[in-house]
Design a protein around this motif. Sequence first.
Motif, PDB file in Angstrom:
ATOM      1  N   ALA A 185       0.852  -1.189   0.000  1.00  0.00           N
ATOM      2  CA  ALA A 185       0.000   0.000   0.000  1.00  0.00           C
ATOM      3  C   ALA A 185       0.888   1.240   0.000  1.00  0.00           C
ATOM      4  O   ALA A 185       1.942   1.264   0.651  1.00  0.00           O
ATOM      5  N   THR A 186       0.466   2.266  -0.737  1.00  0.00           N
ATOM      6  CA  THR A 186       1.255   3.495  -0.811  1.00  0.00           C
ATOM      7  C   THR A 186       0.381   4.716  -0.554  1.00  0.00           C
ATOM      8  O   THR A 186      -0.765   4.780  -0.992  1.00  0.00           O
ATOM      9  N   PHE A 187       0.975   5.652   0.147  1.00  0.00           N
ATOM     10  CA  PHE A 187       0.279   6.896   0.478  1.00  0.00           C
ATOM     11  C   PHE A 187       1.295   8.020   0.480  1.00  0.00           C
ATOM     12  O   PHE A 187       2.341   7.926   1.141  1.00  0.00           O
ATOM     13  N   ILE A 222       3.191   1.718   2.919  1.00  0.00           N
ATOM     14  CA  ILE A 222       2.500   1.569   4.202  1.00  0.00           C
ATOM     15  C   ILE A 222       2.535   0.100   4.594  1.00  0.00           C
ATOM     16  O   ILE A 222       2.012  -0.748   3.873  1.00  0.00           O
ATOM     17  N   GLY A 223       3.116  -0.201   5.708  1.00  0.00           N
ATOM     18  CA  GLY A 223       3.169  -1.584   6.167  1.00  0.00           C
ATOM     19  C   GLY A 223       1.983  -1.940   7.048  1.00  0.00           C
ATOM     20  O   GLY A 223       1.081  -1.139   7.281  1.00  0.00           O
ATOM     21  N   LYS A 224       2.005  -3.162   7.548  1.00  0.00           N
ATOM     22  CA  LYS A 224       0.979  -3.594   8.500  1.00  0.00           C
ATOM     23  C   LYS A 224       1.234  -2.874   9.824  1.00  0.00           C
ATOM     24  O   LYS A 224       2.376  -2.851  10.299  1.00  0.00           O
ATOM     25  N   ARG A 260      -8.231  11.026   2.062  1.00  0.00           N
ATOM     26  CA  ARG A 260      -7.181  10.912   1.058  1.00  0.00           C
ATOM     27  C   ARG A 260      -7.299   9.610   0.262  1.00  0.00           C
ATOM     28  O   ARG A 260      -8.048   8.707   0.633  1.00  0.00           O
ATOM     29  N   GLU A 261      -6.501   9.519  -0.804  1.00  0.00           N
ATOM     30  CA  GLU A 261      -6.498   8.324  -1.648  1.00  0.00           C
ATOM     31  C   GLU A 261      -5.241   7.503  -1.396  1.00  0.00           C
ATOM     32  O   GLU A 261      -4.145   8.034  -1.287  1.00  0.00           O
ATOM     33  N   VAL A 262      -5.432   6.193  -1.303  1.00  0.00           N
ATOM     34  CA  VAL A 262      -4.334   5.257  -1.081  1.00  0.00           C
ATOM     35  C   VAL A 262      -4.328   4.247  -2.230  1.00  0.00           C
ATOM     36  O   VAL A 262      -5.385   3.783  -2.664  1.00  0.00           O
ATOM     37  N   LEU A 263      -3.134   3.918  -2.737  1.00  0.00           N
ATOM     38  CA  LEU A 263      -2.994   2.928  -3.802  1.00  0.00           C
ATOM     39  C   LEU A 263      -2.515   1.608  -3.205  1.00  0.00           C
ATOM     40  O   LEU A 263      -1.569   1.576  -2.423  1.00  0.00           O
ATOM     41  N   PHE A 264      -3.178   0.523  -3.600  1.00  0.00           N
ATOM     42  CA  PHE A 264      -2.790  -0.813  -3.168  1.00  0.00           C
ATOM     43  C   PHE A 264      -2.312  -1.600  -4.390  1.00  0.00           C
ATOM     44  O   PHE A 264      -3.070  -1.815  -5.330  1.00  0.00           O
ATOM     45  N   HIS A 265      -1.045  -2.004  -4.361  1.00  0.00           N
ATOM     46  CA  HIS A 265      -0.483  -2.841  -5.420  1.00  0.00           C
ATOM     47  C   HIS A 265      -0.584  -4.299  -4.967  1.00  0.00           C
ATOM     48  O   HIS A 265       0.103  -4.716  -4.031  1.00  0.00           O
ATOM     49  N   SER A 266      -1.454  -5.070  -5.632  1.00  0.00           N
ATOM     50  CA  SER A 266      -1.619  -6.489  -5.301  1.00  0.00           C
ATOM     51  C   SER A 266      -0.973  -7.308  -6.410  1.00  0.00           C
ATOM     52  O   SER A 266      -1.562  -7.504  -7.483  1.00  0.00           O
ATOM     53  N   ALA A 267       0.246  -7.764  -6.164  1.00  0.00           N
ATOM     54  CA  ALA A 267       0.995  -8.508  -7.175  1.00  0.00           C
ATOM     55  C   ALA A 267       0.691  -9.998  -7.072  1.00  0.00           C
ATOM     56  O   ALA A 267       0.487 -10.540  -5.978  1.00  0.00           O
ATOM     57  N   LEU A 268       0.686 -10.645  -8.235  1.00  0.00           N
ATOM     58  CA  LEU A 268       0.363 -12.062  -8.309  1.00  0.00           C
ATOM     59  C   LEU A 268       1.362 -12.756  -9.214  1.00  0.00           C
ATOM     60  O   LEU A 268       1.748 -12.229 -10.259  1.00  0.00           O
TER      61      LEU A 268
END
Length: 216
Positions: free
Chosen positions: A88-90, A95-97, A114-122
């Motif tokens: 997650a990025t802000f 952003i960690g756990k 605010r807006e947060v981006l979540f990169h879910s890699a597979l």
Amino acid sequence: MQDTAALAPQTGRPALILASSSRYRRELLERLRIPFDTAVPAIDETPQPGETPEATALRLAVAKARAVAAALPASAGRSLVIGSDQVATFDGHQIGKPGTHERALEQLRAMRGREVLFHSALSLLDSATGRTDTVDVVTKVRFRDLPDAALDAYLRAEQPYDCAGSAKSEGLGIALLEAIESDDPTALIGLPLIALTRMLLAAGYPLLTTPQEARE
């Protein structure tokens, strides 16, 4: 790492292994109603200097799958190993756990409105060929501007201290969110099932079969 010596498939299907200790990913994969096992990869998940969030997520997803595949015994036969990681990025920072109530509250305070981006890699690794298929599914999440009391009440109710972003969208945490934008609704929870099913089908894994076909 879990012992995977008994993973040889009993049917024509390759063995399917989820390289993760996450209960959230396990529960998501169970939705597909296909047999799988889990193994915990032993890797260092520390981001590398200068690494972008997308690069971190993709590298770790691949590393998890490779670590589990490398430990498979020769008797396992062909296996498909699923690796996944989420960053997650802000404001340009990862952003960690949170781990604790105090750190979770600090995260939510910073992200409200605010807006947060979540990169879910597979990553899907075929042990027979070494081929690895990868994708990064990006989810945009906009948080509501809520008072401290509401944020604190949420955290005490759901205790999402093992979730990056400190909110479970599949639970009460949805009340903290103004909007979610993604091509895959399961990506935010931790395992993009739309992307995964595409990869499995491309690898020749039968997803929609009759009970008789599954035994053949």
